[in-house]
Enzyme design. Structure first.
Site, mmCIF file in Angstrom:
data_model
loop_
_atom_site.group_PDB
_atom_site.id
_atom_site.type_symbol
_atom_site.label_atom_id
_atom_site.label_comp_id
_atom_site.label_asym_id
_atom_site.label_seq_id
_atom_site.Cartn_x
_atom_site.Cartn_y
_atom_site.Cartn_z
ATOM 1 N N ASP A 67 16.866 -41.420 90.288
ATOM 2 C CA ASP A 67 17.317 -42.067 91.528
ATOM 3 C C ASP A 67 17.186 -43.577 91.395
ATOM 4 O O ASP A 67 16.349 -44.086 90.638
ATOM 5 C CB ASP A 67 16.528 -41.544 92.747
ATOM 6 C CG ASP A 67 15.024 -41.742 92.628
ATOM 7 O OD1 ASP A 67 14.484 -41.606 91.513
ATOM 8 O OD2 ASP A 67 14.390 -42.055 93.654
ATOM 9 N N GLU A 130 11.741 -41.091 93.345
ATOM 10 C CA GLU A 130 10.687 -42.048 92.987
ATOM 11 C C GLU A 130 10.851 -43.323 93.821
ATOM 12 O O GLU A 130 9.873 -43.905 94.260
ATOM 13 C CB GLU A 130 10.752 -42.395 91.492
ATOM 14 C CG GLU A 130 9.461 -43.015 90.941
ATOM 15 C CD GLU A 130 9.401 -44.517 91.083
ATOM 16 O OE1 GLU A 130 8.300 -45.079 90.975
ATOM 17 O OE2 GLU A 130 10.439 -45.157 91.316
#
Ligand SMILES: [Zn+2]
Length: 376
Positions: A67, A130
């Protein structure tokens, strides 16, 4: 070079946190061709990849995230942030440095060895959570792995760690982070009648002075000293002749292992009491610090950097928070080694092609040197 193609392919998938946008499937396909067995572990909206090639010997896990943070105004980018544009020197785009580049390099390094013949097992733990709240990502996968009694020996994290030249800085820990929100209560009134008001702005001044002059600790060999930043302060109704009823203050501390979150809370509460401030305060420890004692794996990483770059790396525990704090709970030895962090999260994030090549060389060398060590 394979790592360049892999970086571009990953960057072209618009995986703004917590979406993986097909990145996990892409990595999974690459790994299954090499004998890895994969699982997608889904928690809430978040998908996580856990993929292992089992051999005898210890288990090395590569930890990463696909991500990325939002782009910001796209028109301010020199090249489309999801184009993976190759300008000859750099690959441009969101996530090139943080941290699709690192993942691509490790995948490429892996393709240079015969994984069936390694004296150790290799795992991938890749999350898509994250950069977001980090509640349904690595933390949950680690809980599951602990439940399964999966033993992880070494963990390599491909987060950006380099200062100037690839490998000049590696991380073996990270500071903790605590968010503190404070509301100071006063009594609204007319500015002309000081005896009848209780001004929270005046109250906060000596408190802030205490807060900012406090030496929380001196840090230690690997950790910089604990630091504090005020991030938000609001008060006032907007008129010149009215004193405010209350004041809101937000501040954040990045703390070393020389102090605990509890000690910070106690100190802040004591300052408030000493100043006689009527208040409401809340503490949110959003990351505990972690420290991984440098042992065999750190030595191997250090030697590998030396083999490729001819210099000795520096061990540090600087930077923001990382998912290392979650995998640390398994008791494995952790090293974070990745590209430069100079452009990460910024407009025009990019990574030098030569940097990707060098990082792949170092990762490859780590795989070889670990094989040598586990042979004995
Ligand atoms: Zn990152």
């Amino acid at each position: 070079m394979l790592e360049i193609q892999l970086t571009q392919d990953l960057v072209r998938k618009e995986s703004i946190t917590p979406n993986d946008a097909g990145c996990l499937k892409y990595i999974e396909d690459f790994l299954s061709e090499r004998g890895f067995i994969s699982e997608i572990l889904t928690y809430g909206r978040v998908k996580n990849l856990w993929s292992v090639k089992r051999n005898s010997g210890p288990l090395l896990v590569f930890l990463g995230h696909v991500d990325v943070v939002p782009t910001g105004p796209v028109e301010q980018w020199e090249h489309n942030p999801f184009s993976g544009f190759d300008d000859g020197t750099f690959i441009n785009g969101r996530g090139t440095g943080d941290m699709k580049g690192g993942i691509a390099c490790f995948m490429s390094a892996l393709s240079r060895v015969n994984v069936d013949e390694l004296n150790y097992s290799v795992g991938f733990l890749i999350t898509a959570d994250e950069e977001g709240p980090s509640k349904d990502g690595t933390v949950k996968v680690v809980e599951e792995l602990i439940k399964r009694e999966e033993k992880i020996d070494y963990c390599l994290i491909g987060e950006p760690s380099t200062l100037e030249i690839v490998g000049d800085n590696i991380r073996i820990g990270r500071r903790g982070s605590i968010n503190i929100e404070l509301e100071i209560f006063g009594k609204q009134g007319h500015a002309a009648y000081p005896a009848r008001v209780d001004n929270p702005i005046h109250k906060v001044v000596p408190f802030l002075d205490k807060l900012l002059s406090e030496v929380w600790d001196e840090g230690n060999e690997h950790f910089p000293p604990t630091s504090l930043q005020v991030t938000n302060i609001t008060a006032g109704v907007g008129a010149h002749n009215v004193t405010p009823n209350n004041l809101n203050l937000k501040f954040n501390l990045r703390f070393s292992t020389q102090i605990t979150a509890e000690e910070i809370q106690e100190k802040v509460s004591r300052f408030l009491t000493n100043e006689g401030i009527k208040h409401k305060v809340s503490f949110d420890v959003n990351a505990e610090p972690f420290y991984s004692e440098p042992k065999l794996f750190t030595q191997i990483v250090n030697k590998s950097i030396q083999d490729i770059q001819n210099f000795e790396t520096t061990l540090s525990c600087s930077g923001g928070t990382s998912d290392g704090r979650f995998i640390a709970k398994t008791g494995c030895e952790i090293v974070e080694l990745g590209p430069k962090f100079e452009t990460i999260h910024k407009i025009n994030e990019k990574i030098e092609k030569s940097e990707l090549e060098r990082l792949t060389d170092i990762y490859h060398q780590i795989l070889l040197n670990l094989n040598e060590e586990t042979n004995n």
